[in-house]
Design an enzyme around this catalytic site. Structure first.
Site, mmCIF file in Angstrom:
data_model
loop_
_atom_site.group_PDB
_atom_site.id
_atom_site.type_symbol
_atom_site.label_atom_id
_atom_site.label_comp_id
_atom_site.label_asym_id
_atom_site.label_seq_id
_atom_site.Cartn_x
_atom_site.Cartn_y
_atom_site.Cartn_z
ATOM 1 N N SER A 129 9.659 78.678 15.054
ATOM 2 C CA SER A 129 10.150 77.311 15.228
ATOM 3 C C SER A 129 9.484 76.626 16.405
ATOM 4 O O SER A 129 9.173 77.260 17.407
ATOM 5 C CB SER A 129 11.658 77.314 15.441
ATOM 6 N N LYS A 183 16.081 82.355 11.007
ATOM 7 C CA LYS A 183 15.370 81.064 11.006
ATOM 8 C C LYS A 183 16.063 80.078 10.066
ATOM 9 O O LYS A 183 16.179 78.892 10.361
ATOM 10 C CB LYS A 183 13.901 81.244 10.614
ATOM 11 N N HIS A 186 18.997 78.826 11.869
ATOM 12 C CA HIS A 186 18.481 77.907 12.896
ATOM 13 C C HIS A 186 18.308 76.511 12.281
ATOM 14 O O HIS A 186 18.723 75.499 12.844
ATOM 15 C CB HIS A 186 17.146 78.439 13.439
ATOM 16 N N GLU A 190 20.056 72.960 12.942
ATOM 17 C CA GLU A 190 19.163 71.802 13.199
ATOM 18 C C GLU A 190 19.623 70.591 12.359
ATOM 19 O O GLU A 190 19.729 69.469 12.868
ATOM 20 C CB GLU A 190 17.738 72.220 12.838
HETATM 21 C C1 6PG Z 1 11.162 74.259 13.052
HETATM 22 C C2 6PG Z 1 11.554 73.322 11.956
HETATM 23 C C3 6PG Z 1 10.607 73.434 10.813
HETATM 24 C C4 6PG Z 1 10.611 72.226 9.893
HETATM 25 C C5 6PG Z 1 11.825 72.122 9.042
HETATM 26 C C6 6PG Z 1 12.136 70.713 8.614
HETATM 27 O O1 6PG Z 1 12.009 75.068 13.386
HETATM 28 O O2 6PG Z 1 10.056 74.164 13.563
HETATM 29 O O3 6PG Z 1 12.831 73.636 11.511
HETATM 30 O O4 6PG Z 1 10.848 74.633 10.176
HETATM 31 O O5 6PG Z 1 10.376 71.073 10.616
HETATM 32 O O6 6PG Z 1 11.555 72.884 7.912
HETATM 33 O O7 6PG Z 1 13.020 70.812 7.591
HETATM 34 P P1 6PG Z 1 13.396 69.651 6.604
HETATM 35 O O8 6PG Z 1 12.101 69.070 6.105
HETATM 36 O O9 6PG Z 1 14.183 70.329 5.552
HETATM 37 O O10 6PG Z 1 14.162 68.666 7.428
#
Ligand code: 6PG
Length: 472
Positions: A129, A183, A186, A190
């Site tokens: 991430s 993840k 996570h 998010e």
């Molecule tokens: C991270 C983000 C990354 C990505 C997401 C966005 O931890 O760096 O979570 O994995 O930006 O997949 O997810 P959505 O497109 O579903 O909002």
């Protein structure tokens, strides 16, 4: 021929940045991509001193690596991962390690672990991430799988990960597909935090009438205190971005339809599957779905007309309360996600070290925040804490903000400002902290119409009653 310590398949922005990060830290690494342009760009973009090589064929790539080979895949989740594995595994030898660094679904990882194990190869799922920038300068890294294979990667992962207090934001997340699972959760958290921030923004904008400059100031202040976090910080900066096509701020020109790639949905599905309540994450997923119904929403808003919004009497006080409500509902969202990890760890035998999860989320990742320091100290005291809300220090913090959450939720409801995230965080808190829920009545109803039985509060056993119908 010179051999390279690591290999990277997939040289898109994330793969290339992670590769350069590995090379920056003194490890030699070869890269491969089906797109030869990307291979060329890789060597051209490498800084002098980096031991980096782009390879033209998968055969060249595999033979350029030291054995046991340590190959990182940074390709889109799903079919592309299987396609790479199909092509590369016949070229590998016993003991080689393939690490999937994409957002793969954990069940896919389980299948791939078994498949590669039958060929005497290791397969690991590793959450990364931090977006493009994080990959280049220090992400949070969540590896899971075979512990021996992990040990071979550990020094490199610790070198490339973000650091907080000189400690690397990476640790072993558990067996099997634990890395992907952590993840996934996570990302679920998010989704919830982003939903909550958007609601706070709406309340400040439509409720208190703040403009983008004022919103910038509010988020700036929030970010300088106990709410300091990556998502608050980028939100602050978003309010300063001017549009290139018009004289307006960019944020006001962006269509209100949210996208999603699926990790939030997986988190909700999983929680339903194994019986964990994570309503704020669920609502964040479904709110993005609802946002996509733009045309219908416009139609409905015309039928039901614009709602009248009463400005809060004391703007300063209101901003403070919205901040506290955002802080607490964010905390409750973490609590929900972490409780899912507790249950999943039991259910799937992951053995996820919760203390290490919150420790490595303190830096590098999208949900990093100073609040995680408090969670880290809570899990340090009690690594088996089933819900973060049960921790003494956290409970004091919650008690100090709960009034503000109730007031903010009440204001939103009274003024028709949709605040699904805030409402569900509060609703979850109220249900979780209620000794006797009214579901005794649900049990009675189930037994009434379907003889589903119930348990009693005063004696052991399972009971069924022939309920009297008033029609009898
Ligand atoms: C991270 C983000 C990354 C990505 C997401 C966005 O931890 O760096 O979570 O994995 O930006 O997949 O997810 P959505 O497109 O579903 O909002």
């Amino acid at each position: 021929m010179e051999r390279y310590s690591y290999g990277m398949v997939g040289l898109g922005v994330m793969g290339r940045n992670l590769l350069y990060n590995i090379a920056d830290n003194g490890f030699s690494i070869a890269g491969f991509d089906l797109d030869q342009e990307k291979v060329k760009e890789l060597e051209e973009g490498a800084a002098s001193g980096m031991k980096v090589r782009g390879t033209d064929t998968l055969e060249d790539f595999v033979s350029a690596l030291e054995v046991p080979r340590k190959i990182i895949l940074m390709v889109p989740a799903g079919k592309p991962v299987d396609a790479v594995l199909g092509n590369i595994t016949p070229l590998l030898t016993e003991g080689d390690i393939v690490i999937d660094a994409g957002n793969s679904y954990f069940e896919d990882t389980n299948r791939r672990v078994a498949d590669l194990a039958s060929k005497k190869l290791h397969f690991m799922g590793m959450g990364v991430s931090g977006g493009e920038k994080g990959a280049r300068t220090g992400p949070s890294i969540m590896p899971g799988g075979d512990p021996e294979a992990f040990k071979l990667l550990q020094p490199m992962l610790e070198a490339i990960a973000a650091k907080v207090d000189n400690e690397a934001c990476t640790a072993y997340m558990g067996k099997g597909s634990a890395g992907n699972y952590v993840k996934m959760v996570h990302n679920g958290i998010e989704y919830a935090i982003m939903q909550l921030i958007s609601e706070a923004y709406d309340l400040l904008k439509r409720g208190a009438g703040l403009n983008n400059d004022q919103l910038y100031q509010v988020f700036k202040e929030w970010n300088s205190g106990e709410m300091n976090s990556f998502l608050i910080e980028i939100t602050r900066d978003i309010f300063t971005q001017k549009d290139t096509f018009t004289d307006n701020y960019l944020v006001d020109q962006i269509l209100d339809k949210a996208g999603a790639k699926g990790t939030g949905k997986w988190t909700s599905e999983q929680a339903m599957e194994i019986g964990v309540s994570i309503p704020t994450i669920d609502i964040a997923v479904t709110s993005r779905i609802l946002s996509a119904y733009k045309e219908e929403r416009v139609q409905a808003s015309e039928i039901y007309s614009e709602k009248e919004i009463t400005k809060p009497e004391d703007t300063e006080q209101f901003i403070k309360e919205v901040g506290d409500a955002l802080f607490l509902s964010t905390l409750i969202s973490y609590a929900q996600g972490l409780s899912l990890l507790v249950k999943a760890s039991e259910e799937y035998g992951f053995e996820i070290p919760l203390k290490d999860v919150v420790k490595i989320w303190r830096g590098g990742c999208i949900i990093r925040s100073v609040l995680l320091e408090k969670f880290y100290s809570a899990y340090t005291q009690d690594p088996n804490l089933s819900n973060i809300l049960l921790d003494k220090e956290i409970s004091e913090l919650v008690k100090s903000k709960i009034k503000a959450l109730r007031k903010t939720a009440g204001y939103a409801v009274a003024n028709g400002i949709s605040s699904l995230g805030i409402q569900t965080a509060l609703g979850y808190f109220d249900a979780y902290t209620t000794k006797s829920l009214p579901v005794n009545l649900i049990q009675a109803q189930r037994d009434y119409f379907g003889a589903h039985t119930y348990q009693r509060i005063d004696r052991e056993g399972v009971f069924h009653t022939s309920w009297q119908s008033s029609n009898n």
